[in-house]
Write an enzyme that holds these catalytic residues in place. Structure first.
Site, mmCIF file in Angstrom:
data_model
loop_
_atom_site.group_PDB
_atom_site.id
_atom_site.type_symbol
_atom_site.label_atom_id
_atom_site.label_comp_id
_atom_site.label_asym_id
_atom_site.label_seq_id
_atom_site.Cartn_x
_atom_site.Cartn_y
_atom_site.Cartn_z
ATOM 1 N N GLU A 154 26.776 7.659 -18.207
ATOM 2 C CA GLU A 154 27.883 8.250 -17.457
ATOM 3 C C GLU A 154 27.770 7.640 -16.070
ATOM 4 O O GLU A 154 27.122 8.187 -15.200
ATOM 5 C CB GLU A 154 27.754 9.771 -17.441
ATOM 6 N N GLU A 188 31.129 2.511 -9.373
ATOM 7 C CA GLU A 188 29.694 2.796 -9.237
ATOM 8 C C GLU A 188 28.834 1.716 -9.898
ATOM 9 O O GLU A 188 27.655 1.934 -10.154
ATOM 10 C CB GLU A 188 29.381 4.175 -9.825
#
Length: 693
Positions: A144, A153
């Site tokens: 995740e 990210e």
């Protein structure tokens, strides 16, 4: 080891580096993290669990051992899901040391220590082999690593490395794939976050039109994504010009490329209009068949399904380099370029009678470099600030107030960052106008703006801080009108713009005895509210999908209590609906006609809870009293009905102070009261507060 942290100093209007203890950074990271929000995201957690169970079953059906690699494990939740689904072993990787330590405790508390190994490293440093961190490559990859933009990210380089070195070929991946969707829209409101619109001013000698400099007009802006809760954007604020189309997808079960690339789709507008904005979101399929799907689609795309609220994944607003008029049914190409961490868009019109070969040639035109702000305004003003400067109602309030105070012999000084006030003061008849912009980065900017409007010799920019102002800067004249919005780029909380008061105090020797200060005063207001959803970011989780995550709750609580007094935090409440449980209350006033006092300003009192609901916290905001009967609120615009629904200023963040415990108020003859103590420390410019329920 000490940590240096940048903090805005409201008494100087500048960023200062403060030395903090070694634990400070870690506590900030935990206290402001989105772990609680993710653990409360039921839809995400259920879908991950279903996807993990299915992946473990597929591997077992092939007669293989299920070896799981979980990158960015956080609390260890996904690894525990895998272990309880029957995985033989899990390698849980977490680079943030305090989090890795918490994961070890959580895994142990839930009885999975023999099945899960927590590795405190960046995944690119993990070794595989008999003496390595992992005994062998994994055949199930669980991660995740996504943000609102999907790739912000570093998901792509992480997947790329994992496929090369950490997982087997043909591994199962949860999620299996991600798909990015886009929709072309016209929206004056969203477009006002990117560029400055012309401003019309009725002056003595006719109408004046303030225009932005051409380099600002043609600037592509900054590449950073604008992520918002699009579900709070009313449908009246935008017009969809295309259907929703799939822009690109990534299959995580196969090797992933992180190198810069682009994707192109053909679009036909469903109606004519001005193409300005690309709205975008993504979904993830947890399994190859796409039966287990978790989507970020906004309300108008999936109107029948109940929307899961989440703050860690929202929706994206991308600004096209320029506005393009488009016609219903014409052929357009929308191009998405991306590097490892960000995405940007451009729109091209198809040429008449274009062949396949022409189309290929068209692809060569694709601008693969990321947009760079050339005008500097986008580096200086954030998007809400552009929206604020474009708010005509707000500008009219300043014009109305300036008309009341300016005379033909007025010597006017404006103290605010990147403000339109000096130009308004000049057009409204002030004899002499100077401006001072305490945030140094701002110095370049007004000159270009004044030049574009042929005012470079009419408005003087004083390149000095307020405390260094000399009579020679003012041509030995005294200031008769001191103005400010006030707005300073370093302000984080509503009261940080009180720097105007400190600047006013510093320039006191240069003020005429009968000086007019605009705004003449400010006041701090407060109201107790019940949030529809925002409370989740501070609410303990206890158990998540049957796993005990109390350790994480304790860790967040401990970090929130790290500072002796809890602090308010800034949130744009137009994105986070709440209802008022009390009436709004004025709690402190600040008189700009006088200098900042030496002593602290403090107040105590109580506020009655008039509506039934859960008191999640207090919201605080500033109001500026510009002139007689003219005030501007940076917070509550109106309480719209009996239910207590609130309308907030969309250009400002309000301060939210979350209560450590929630009380349920009932409607009764003797309403519950919340007592408060609020203190403005004039030495630091900060406000400390305490509430008792």
């Amino acid at each position: 080891m000490k940590t240096f942290c940048g903090r805005a100093n409201p008494t100087t209007g500048s960023m200062e580096w403060l030395e903090e203890g070694e634990d400070y950074d870690y506590h900030q990271e935990i206290a402001r993290s989105r772990y609680a929000d993710m653990l409360h995201d039921k839809d995400r957690n259920v879908k991950y669990y279903q996807g993990i169970r299915a992946a473990v079953s597929r591997v077992k059906e092939r007669g293989e051992k299920a070896i799981v690699l979980d990158i960015g494990t956080g609390t260890g939740l996904l690894s525990m899901m895998a272990a309880s689904a029957g995985a033989d072993f899990c390698y849980a990787i977490e680079v943030f040391k305090p989090m890795a330590n918490a994961a070890v405790k959580i895994v142990e508390k839930n009885g999975f220590s023999d099945k899960i190994k927590v590795i405190n490293k960046h995944s690119t440093e993990v070794t595989v082999g008999p003496d390595g961190d992992m005994q062998c490559r994994a055949n199930i990859l669980v991660t995740e690593l996504f943000d609102t933009e999907l790739i912000g990210e570093g998901a792509l380089p992480t997947y790329e490395h994992a496929h090369k070195y950490l997982v087997q070929e043909g591994c199962e991946a949860v999620p299996h794939r991600a798909t990015v969707y886009v929709q072309l829209v016209e929206s004056r409101r969203m477009w006002s976050w990117k560029k400055l619109f012309p401003v019309h001013v009725e002056a003595e000698d006719g109408e004046k039109i303030l225009v932005p400099p051409s380099e600002m007009e043609n600037c592509p802006g900054v590449p950073s994504v604008c992520d918002i809760q699009l579900n709070q954007m009313p449908s009246s604020d935008f017009s969809t010009l295309s259907d929703v189309v799939t822009m690109f997808s990534v299959d995580f079960s196969k090797p992933v490329q992180s190198a810069s690339t682009y994707y192109r789709v053909q679009l036909e507008p469903v109606k004519s209009g001005k193409a300005q904005i690309v709205l975008s979101w993504w979904d993830i399929d947890m399994d190859p068949s796409g039966m287990i799907n978790c989507t970020m689609a906004p309300y108008w795309v999936k109107p029948t399904s109940a929307l899961q609220w989440r703050d860690h994944w929202m929706q994206c607003v991308y600004f096209l380099p320029r506005e393009e008029p488009v016609l219903q049914g014409e052929k357009l190409y929308l191009t998405a370029c991306r590097d490892e961490y960000s995405v940007w868009y451009s729109l091209q019109k198809a040429r008449e009678g274009e062949s396949k070969a022409d189309e290929e040639e068209h692809k060569a035109d694709v601008p693969v470099e990321s947009p760079v702000c050339r005008c500097r305004a986008h580096l200086l003003w954030n998007r809400p600030r552009f929206g604020e400067l474009n708010d005509q109602t707000r500008t009219r309030q300043y014009i109305k107030s300036l008309r009341k105070v300016l005379k033909t012999d007025s010597v006017c000084l404006c103290i605010s960052d990147g403000s339109l006030l000096p130009v308004l003061a000049h057009y409204l008849g002030a004899k002499q106008v100077q401006c001072m912009q305490p945030s140094r980065i701002d110095l370049y900017h007004p000159h270009e703006f004044f030049k574009a409007n042929h005012l470079e010799d009419k408005i003087k920019i004083i390149e000095a801080r307020p405390e260094l102002l000399k009579p020679s800067h003012l041509e030995d004249k005294k200031i008769s009108v001191l103005v400010g919005e006030p707005f300073f780029t370093t302000s984080l909380l509503p009261w940080h713009n009180l720097y105007f008061w400190y600047a006013r105090t510093a320039v006191s020797p240069h003020l005429a005895s009968n000086v007019t200060v605009l705004p003449q005063s400010a006041s701090l207001h407060m109201m107790i509210v019940e949030f529809q959803d925002l409370w989740r970011i501070r609410s303990p989780c206890g158990t998540c999908e049957g796993f005990d995550v109390q350790t994480m709750d304790d860790m967040i609580k401990n970090s929130l209590n790290f500072r002796e007094s809890k602090e308010a935090e800034p949130h744009p409440l137009w994105e986070y609906p709440c209802k008022s449980l009390s009436d709004p209350q004025e709690v402190l006033t600040f008189d700009f006609t006088k200098t900042v006092p030496q002593h602290c300003l403090s107040t105590e009192g109580s506020v009655k809870l008039l509506r039934k609901g859960k008191s999640h916290g207090a919201v605080l905001w500033m109001e500026y009293h510009l002139a007689a009967d003219i005030s501007l609120s940076t917070g509550l615009m109106q309480l719209s009905d009996e239910q207590g629904n609130c309308e907030w200023n969309p250009h400002c963040k309000q301060a939210v102070y979350f209560f450590s415990s929630v009380i349920e108020s009932e409607i009764q003859s003797d309403p519950t009261a919340v007592t408060y103590a609020i203190k403005f420390d004039t030495k630091t410019g900060e406000i400390a507060m305490d509430f008792k329920l």
